[in-house]
Write an enzyme that holds these catalytic residues in place. Structure first.
Site, short mmCIF file in Angstrom:
data_model
loop_
_atom_site.label_atom_id
_atom_site.label_comp_id
_atom_site.label_asym_id
_atom_site.label_seq_id
_atom_site.Cartn_x
_atom_site.Cartn_y
_atom_site.Cartn_z
CG ASP A 1 -2.17 0.82 1.07
OD1 ASP A 1 -2.31 1.56 -0.10
OD2 ASP A 1 -2.76 1.05 2.03
CG ASN B 1 -7.01 -2.76 -5.90
OD1 ASN B 1 -6.29 -3.41 -5.65
ND2 ASN B 1 -7.52 -1.80 -5.27
C1 FPP Z 1 -1.47 -0.27 -3.58
O1 FPP Z 1 -1.18 1.16 -3.46
C2 FPP Z 1 -1.07 -1.05 -4.51
C3 FPP Z 1 -1.67 -1.66 -5.63
C4 FPP Z 1 -3.16 -1.66 -5.59
C5 FPP Z 1 -0.93 -2.22 -6.58
C6 FPP Z 1 0.19 -2.96 -6.15
C7 FPP Z 1 1.03 -3.45 -7.49
C8 FPP Z 1 2.26 -3.70 -7.72
C9 FPP Z 1 3.50 -3.66 -6.45
C10 FPP Z 1 2.83 -3.98 -9.04
C11 FPP Z 1 2.01 -5.04 -9.43
C12 FPP Z 1 3.15 -6.38 -9.91
C13 FPP Z 1 2.72 -7.28 -10.66
C14 FPP Z 1 3.69 -8.42 -10.93
C15 FPP Z 1 1.32 -7.21 -11.09
P1 FPP Z 1 -2.23 2.30 -3.58
O2 FPP Z 1 -2.11 2.59 -5.16
O3 FPP Z 1 -3.34 1.76 -3.07
O4 FPP Z 1 -1.51 3.41 -2.90
P2 FPP Z 1 -2.56 4.62 -2.54
O5 FPP Z 1 -2.83 4.05 -1.28
O6 FPP Z 1 -1.19 5.72 -1.97
O7 FPP Z 1 -3.22 5.19 -3.64
#
Ligand code: FPP
Length: 240
Positions: free
Chosen positions: A17, A65
């Site tokens: 996150d 998501n």
């Molecule tokens: C959460 O941060 C992260 C995600 C929803 C996506 C995570 C994905 C990766 C690390 C890469 C994926 C890799 C592969 C191989 C598919 P957020 O976007 O919720 O952060 P925020 O809360 O700050 O908005």
């Protein structure tokens, strides 16, 4: 850090996150945060496996998501297909068996093909297990397991009276040991539908650091904190 004298967890799980906030605070687009998150995930998992921790789970995409913008969703999906060669090399170099937990519905043919290739190519490895939760939800995992159980009972393949925690576990997406240490980066303190069954006795750790910055040093701190926790699993520690 030297882990050899520490009581280490068997299974560490991550709610990845803070990628978006990491990027926004640097004046970058959110996808840049996911790219950095992806790079960090590889570094971090290689480090954790090198410390003889056998199981890692990571929540990379929840069923919820899909509510994000099409641009962001396709960036994350494309990471799997565009980076397929890189992911395979990474798994081979580190001898990692990788598989995916979650529903297949709503994933494109290309993404499903990449997932299958990763699973097929890495199933020969036995000692380092990477469970990637993708299009995953904890409620749907339990519902899907229940449906399979009901079918097996109806077919006569399962005697309902024998159903216990161990057998139930085998009907989940993967038959994994319970999570010992669950880390959610970025300061949020919620489980957000992540591995509800497997996290029942996990120790939770909520660092403020955004995932792209959660490096080896940060993981060492998490492990030191974990070693201080008194895990009683519902019992009583009579020493105190
Ligand atoms: C959460 O941060 C992260 C995600 C929803 C996506 C995570 C994905 C990766 C690390 C890469 C994926 C890799 C592969 C191989 C598919 P957020 O976007 O919720 O952060 P925020 O809360 O700050 O908005």
């Amino acid at each position: 850090m030297d882990y050899s004298k520490l009581k280490i967890p068997t299974h560490v799980a991550f709610i990845v996150d803070g990628n978006g906030r990491w990027a926004t605070e640097k004046g970058k687009i959110r996808s840049e945060g996911h790219k950095q998150g992806f790079l960090n995930l590889k570094k971090l998992t290689a480090y954790i496996f090198s410390k003889n921790i056998k199981y890692i789970s990571a929540y990379l995409f929840s069923t919820e998501n899909f509510k994000r913008s099409e641009k962001e969703v396709s960036f994350i999906m494309n990471l799997l297909t565009n980076q397929l060669k890189d992911i395979l090399n990474f798994c081979h170099e580190n001898q990692i068996k990788a598989f995916f937990s979650g529903r297949k519905e709503n994933l494109s043919k290309n993404v499903l093909k990449a997932m299958k290739e990763i699973e097929d190519e890495t199933k020969k490895y036995k000692n380092r297990i990477f469970n990637i939760c993708f299009n995953y939800g904890g409620h749907t995992e339990i519902i899907d397991a229940t449906k399979k159980i009901v079918k097996d009972v109806q077919n006569g393949n399962l005697d309902i009276n024998t159903l216990d925690e161990n057998i139930f576990n085998k009907y989940l997406y993967q038959d994994l040991p319970p999570v010992d240490l669950m880390i959610r980066t970025s300061g949020e303190q919620r489980l957000s539908n992540f591995m509800l069954w497997q996290n029942s006795y996990a120790e939770f750790y909520f660092p403020k650091t955004y995932f792209p910055d959660f490096d080896e040093n940060e993981f060492d701190k998490a492990i030191l904190e974990y070693t201080k926790r008194d895990r009683r699993f519902g019992g009583i520690d009579y020493e105190n």
